[in-house]
Write an enzyme that holds these catalytic residues in place. Structure first.
Site, PDB file in Angstrom:
ATOM      1  N   TRP A   1       9.147  22.374  12.065  1.00 15.32           N
ATOM      2  CA  TRP A   1       9.891  22.990  12.362  1.00 15.32           C
ATOM      3  C   TRP A   1       9.054  24.290  12.031  1.00 15.32           C
ATOM      4  O   TRP A   1       9.268  25.602  11.789  1.00 15.32           O
ATOM      5  CB  TRP A   1      11.106  23.140  11.776  1.00 15.32           C
ATOM      6  CG  TRP A   1      11.030  23.537   9.730  1.00 15.32           C
ATOM      7  CD1 TRP A   1      10.505  22.670   8.818  1.00 15.32           C
ATOM      8  CD2 TRP A   1      10.966  25.054   9.127  1.00 15.32           C
ATOM      9  NE1 TRP A   1      10.167  23.222   7.596  1.00 15.32           N
ATOM     10  CE2 TRP A   1      10.863  24.977   7.983  1.00 15.32           C
ATOM     11  CE3 TRP A   1      11.995  25.813   9.269  1.00 15.32           C
ATOM     12  CZ2 TRP A   1      10.957  25.597   7.004  1.00 15.32           C
ATOM     13  CZ3 TRP A   1      12.183  26.718   8.206  1.00 15.32           C
ATOM     14  CH2 TRP A   1      11.645  26.430   7.149  1.00 15.32           C
ATOM     15  N   ASP A   2       8.149  23.919  11.162  1.00 14.01           N
ATOM     16  CA  ASP A   2       6.563  25.180  11.160  1.00 14.01           C
ATOM     17  C   ASP A   2       6.366  25.849  12.394  1.00 14.01           C
ATOM     18  O   ASP A   2       5.760  26.766  12.003  1.00 14.01           O
ATOM     19  CB  ASP A   2       5.764  24.149  10.614  1.00 14.01           C
ATOM     20  CG  ASP A   2       5.907  23.501   8.713  1.00 14.01           C
ATOM     21  OD1 ASP A   2       6.708  23.179   9.060  1.00 14.01           O
ATOM     22  OD2 ASP A   2       4.791  23.295   8.246  1.00 14.01           O
TER      23      ASP A   2
ATOM     24  N   GLU B   1      13.258  21.316  -0.605  1.00 15.77           N
ATOM     25  CA  GLU B   1      13.328  19.790  -0.518  1.00 15.77           C
ATOM     26  C   GLU B   1      13.368  19.210  -2.034  1.00 15.77           C
ATOM     27  O   GLU B   1      13.889  18.329  -2.041  1.00 15.77           O
ATOM     28  CB  GLU B   1      12.255  19.296  -0.075  1.00 15.77           C
ATOM     29  CG  GLU B   1      11.947  18.858   2.294  1.00 15.77           C
ATOM     30  CD  GLU B   1      10.852  18.972   2.098  1.00 15.77           C
ATOM     31  OE1 GLU B   1       9.615  19.013   1.213  1.00 15.77           O
ATOM     32  OE2 GLU B   1      11.240  18.901   3.795  1.00 15.77           O
TER      33      GLU B   1
ATOM     34  N   LYS C   1      11.899  24.587  -4.627  1.00 18.37           N
ATOM     35  CA  LYS C   1      10.570  24.877  -4.161  1.00 18.37           C
ATOM     36  C   LYS C   1       9.999  25.713  -2.827  1.00 18.37           C
ATOM     37  O   LYS C   1       9.121  25.894  -3.302  1.00 18.37           O
ATOM     38  CB  LYS C   1      10.523  22.851  -2.738  1.00 18.37           C
ATOM     39  CG  LYS C   1       9.357  22.484  -2.474  1.00 18.37           C
ATOM     40  CD  LYS C   1       9.578  21.528  -1.710  1.00 18.37           C
ATOM     41  CE  LYS C   1       8.215  20.961  -0.589  1.00 18.37           C
ATOM     42  NZ  LYS C   1       7.888  20.122   0.129  1.00 18.37           N
ATOM     43  N   GLN C   2      11.211  25.851  -2.223  1.00 21.97           N
ATOM     44  CA  GLN C   2      11.087  26.951  -1.376  1.00 21.97           C
ATOM     45  C   GLN C   2      11.728  28.266  -0.842  1.00 21.97           C
ATOM     46  O   GLN C   2      12.726  28.112  -0.954  1.00 21.97           O
ATOM     47  CB  GLN C   2       9.833  26.297  -0.432  1.00 21.97           C
ATOM     48  CG  GLN C   2      10.709  25.362   0.845  1.00 21.97           C
ATOM     49  CD  GLN C   2      10.010  24.901   1.667  1.00 21.97           C
ATOM     50  OE1 GLN C   2       9.834  23.464   1.495  1.00 21.97           O
ATOM     51  NE2 GLN C   2       9.790  25.114   2.690  1.00 21.97           N
TER      52      GLN C   2
HETATM   53  C1  BGC Z   1       8.049  22.163   3.227  1.00 16.80           C
HETATM   54  C2  BGC Z   1       7.643  21.286   5.052  1.00 16.80           C
HETATM   55  C3  BGC Z   1       6.706  22.021   5.935  1.00 16.80           C
HETATM   56  C4  BGC Z   1       6.364  20.431   5.112  1.00 16.80           C
HETATM   57  C5  BGC Z   1       5.401  21.123   5.775  1.00 16.80           C
HETATM   58  C6  BGC Z   1       6.584  20.171   2.933  1.00 16.80           C
HETATM   59  O1  BGC Z   1       5.969  20.228   1.519  1.00 16.80           O
HETATM   60  O2  BGC Z   1       8.897  21.209   2.359  1.00 16.80           O
HETATM   61  O3  BGC Z   1       9.376  22.606   5.066  1.00 16.80           O
HETATM   62  O4  BGC Z   1       7.556  21.523   6.760  1.00 16.80           O
HETATM   63  O5  BGC Z   1       5.931  20.475   4.647  1.00 16.80           O
HETATM   64  O6  BGC Z   1       4.678  21.652   6.251  1.00 16.80           O
END
Ligand code: BGC
Length: 753
Positions: A351-352, A482, A595-596
């Site tokens: 999804w990035d 996550e 986490k984000q």
């Molecule tokens: C992130 C995801 C991301 C993936 C690839 C993961 O650590 O939590 O949001 O899509 O890394 O960049």
């Protein structure tokens, strides 16, 4: 943080050899051209710890899934971009002792990535075990102007007289470190060599991709003296006695092609033609053409920051890597989170791409580059529908994969594969973002509508009615955060679903009114029962549950989040961080740490739905709880911090995103660079400090200047125009460099350019 590289506005420099960071340096100094990429491995043999990596866009292997406990719905394989033919190899023997920086004494060492011209340089002097000293100067590039070619210039100077033997080679017998079953992925399709030209062809097992590389080597301008080939391997060799101070100049010209662009019968000769083409142009001229390509990229895409070298170097490093990862020339290709710089994440699409990379490409390239990223998903719609069917959805509902190469899901951790469904929303938002930016509404009619329909159908089935809450709810999801799985009513996901359905309804009206014929064709194609389906969408929009902390503006991460111990990041000891490397998963899941960006990710995407106070309250609540252990996180926080006037915070987080890999904040640069987060870095300057927004067809800017900067400037591509924005302590200047006059809003005032 690990700081061992020098700061410079245009270069990344390692001024002495750091074998302990060799893997990180190999990532950081990687070069590529959108078609293939190469870690900064040494040309000569290196027996120390390193990760050999040469990757070709779109060439992957389906590595059979390996999990402890199989769950229905798991994909059979994880697609992996492959370490492919090693085309850089040049072995050097000095009086028959092999040059290897791991076994000889390194007297001096310099490695330099020149981002302005897209060149990797290295020079060093060593003393071999036989006491002989040599000095080497090596330069290489993967041509951006002719993306099937690359070239290396490798100069060896003898410090004492010695017999030199040099072997320039291609080796297709390579492996990935990241394999589930320790398999080899390549089949040998033959090698051939004579003193003029040498070639190696290989084929991936199962997927049947063919790759061919050819090389032409010159030694002080002369042909090799010998050549041979066997299996996966071809070499050209040359020996010469050098007196002290004499030099042997090796020039290696390489052509690399694959079966995405050539048939099996064309392949070998195509690679040979490419090698010949670049060798005829010669190293210096080919490098000039390549440099001119970079000049054009920088002319439109550079961000200049005055008065702050680390910040300047950081942003250029990000822009540089993005441009050498994806050029938008081929709708079959996409952007892996690590680009061509490592094996982690398998080179697949996440999804990035829509959430982070798309804005970068829309603003810095002509609109067809961003469009390719959208078409990629359009082409994979059928697979997204199949993917949803595997999970029990029906009637054309589409769930795009979390991780993919060809449209099929490759990820196999239930909490992400099945639950991190917010990715569907990012893809819908990408369509909206593209049309908002380019004004290309026809895209919706031709392609976007189909994708929107599949996505809306998915959300309509994924929610369920809760009698208790008297609302539609979404159970068992994982949000962008996550560090929480299987949660109910993740605010971000629910909000995004609601927005998708609203946008879906709008796209139906648009299509019906503007392209009625197309509308009836699509209705039939997709068996779309408008009245029935859209009335359900409208109901969900009306009454989807959006958790909020009572009596406040704070949108709640998910049901029950406040039951957690409300600890803050400031309560963590340094030794606990990063928590994903220090704590058990169980402890992470029960902790309140995020986490984000998650709620803030939603507030960022839909900022205009919220007043400033709400944005501030949510930022102040979530920022102290966010550990930013995803590279995608700090940039979103920069943008919101700048919006609410928290400039120091914005600046601190800016450095974290811009220099994430250069300073190795998360101790993981050795795995490859955070390419997709690099687009977030770009957003953090332009949308964060520059305050760029697109609303109702209008560009809005409200720039602020971080204390550490004297000035900064950037360009935006917008609807066949280029705008230059220059921000200094005294003023903001916006100039229209190309294209027709337009009105913009600067600090709330309408001005015509
Ligand atoms: C992130 C995801 C991301 C993936 C690839 C993961 O650590 O939590 O949001 O899509 O890394 O960049």
């Amino acid at each position: 943080m690990i700081k061992y590289l020098l700061e410079d506005e245009w270069k990344v420099i390692e001024d002495r050899f750091h074998p302990q960071y060799q893997r990180s340096s190999e990532s950081i100094f990687s070069i590529g051209n959108g078609r293939f990429g190469q870690r900064a491995n040494f040309e000569e043999t290196y027996s120390g710890d390193h990760l050999q990596g040469s990757y070709i866009a779109g060439v992957y292997y389906p590595d059979k899934t390996r999990v402890g406990w199989w769950k229905n719905g798991y994909p059979e394989y994880f697609a992996k971009v492959l370490n492919s033919i090693n085309w850089i190899g040049i072995r050097v023997f000095v009086d028959e002792i092999e040059l290897d920086l791991n076994t000889c004494e390194v007297l001096s060492f310099w490695r330099e990535l020149d981002m302005k011209s897209g060149m990797l340089h290295r020079s060093f002097e060593v003393k071999l075990s036989n006491g002989k000293r040599i000095a080497v100067k090596a330069s290489r590039f993967c041509s951006m102007s002719d993306d099937e070619t690359a070239a290396i210039s490798y100069r060896v100077t003898a410090k004492e007289s010695a017999q030199l033997r040099v072997q320039s080679y291609l080796n297709g017998d390579v492996a990935n470190e990241d394999t589930n079953w320790d398999e080899r992925f390549w089949l040998d399709r033959g090698a051939q060599a004579d003193t003029r030209l040498a070639s190696v062809a290989v084929e991936t097992k199962k997927t049947g991709f063919l790759v061919a590389a050819s090389m032409i080597t010159r030694f002080n301008g002369e042909l090799p003296q010998d050549a041979s080939s066997r299996g996966f391997f071809a070499e050209q060799t040359y020996s010469k006695h050098l007196e002290a101070g004499e030099e042997l100049h090796v020039e290696k010209f390489v052509g690399i092609v694959n079966s995405l662009n050539y048939t099996e019968t064309e392949l070998l000769s195509a690679s040979q033609t490419s090698a010949k083409r670049i060798s005829e142009i010669g190293f210096e001229s080919a490098r000039e053409f390549h440099g001119q390509f970079w000049d054009k990229i920088w002319a439109n895409g550079d961000i200049k920051i005055e008065g702050d070298i680390p910040a300047q170097q950081g942003i250029r490093f990000n822009i540089f890597h993005l441009n050498q990862t994806y050029t938008g020339e081929d709708a079959r290709l996409n952007i892996g989170p690590k680009g061509f710089t490592g094996e982690k994440y398998g080179g697949s699409t996440y999804w990035d791409t829509e959430a982070y990379c798309l804005p970068f490409y829309l603003n810095t390239h002509p609109s067809d580059v961003g469009r390719q990223l959208l078409v990629y998903r359009y082409n994979q719609l059928g697979k997204a529908i199949e993917n949803a069917e595997k999970l029990g959805f029906s009637g054309g509902a589409a769930l795009y994969p979390m991780v993919t190469m060809n449209g099929e899901e490759c990820h196999n951790e239930w909490e992400i594969t099945f639950e991190e469904i917010h990715r569907n929303g990012a893809i819908a938002f990408g369509i909206y973002n593209y049309i908002r930016h380019t004004g290309d509404r026809k895209y919706m009619a031709e392609y976007g509508f189909d994708v929107m329909l599949g996505i809306c159908r998915f959300w309509a089935q994924r929610v369920n009615w809760s009698a208790e809450k008297n609302a539609y709810v979404m159970l068992g999801v994982t949000g962008p955060n996550e560090y929480e799985n299987n949660v109910n009513n993740n605010w971000y996901t629910n909000y995004l679903a609601k927005w998708c359905l609203t946008y879906g309804l709008k796209s139906i009206i648009f299509l019906k009114e503007t392209y009625p014929q197309l509308y009836s064709e699509k209705t039939e194609k997709w068996s779309f029962n408008e009245a029935e389906e859209t009335s359900k969408w409208a109901e969900i929009i009306e009454s989807i549950y959006l958790p909020q902390v009572e009596g406040t503006n704070i949108r709640l991460q998910q049901d029950g989040y406040l039951d957690k111990d409300q600890l803050l990041v400031s309560d963590l000891k340094d030794s606990d961080r990063p928590i994903n490397q220090k704590w058990s998963w169980d402890r992470i899941l029960r902790s309140p740490y995020i986490k984000q960006a998650d709620v803030l990710q939603g507030i960022y995407l839909f900022e205009h739905h919220f007043d400033l106070e709400t944005i501030r309250d949510n930022f102040e609540f979530y920022e102290p709880r966010t550990v930013h252990e995803s590279s995608l996180s700090p940039c979103v926080h920069v943008i919101l911090a700048a919006k609410i006037g928290e400039l120091d915070k914005a600046y601190e987080l800016y450095l974290r995103t811009a220099r994430l890999d250069l300073d190795d904040y998360n101790h993981e640069a050795y795995q490859g660079l955070h390419i997709t987060a690099m687009a977030g870095t770009w957003m953090s300057v332009v949308e964060g400090f520059g305050g760029l927004r697109f609303r109702d067809g209008l560009i809005k800017l409200s720039p602020v200047l971080p204390k550490a900067w004297k000035a900064y400037s950037f360009r935006i591509s917008f609807r066949e125009r280029t705008l230059l924005v220059e921000v200094s302590q005294d003023e903001t200047k916006v100039s229209l460099e190309t294209g027709e006059s337009l009105e913009i809003e600067l600090n709330g005032q309408l001005i015509r350019l």
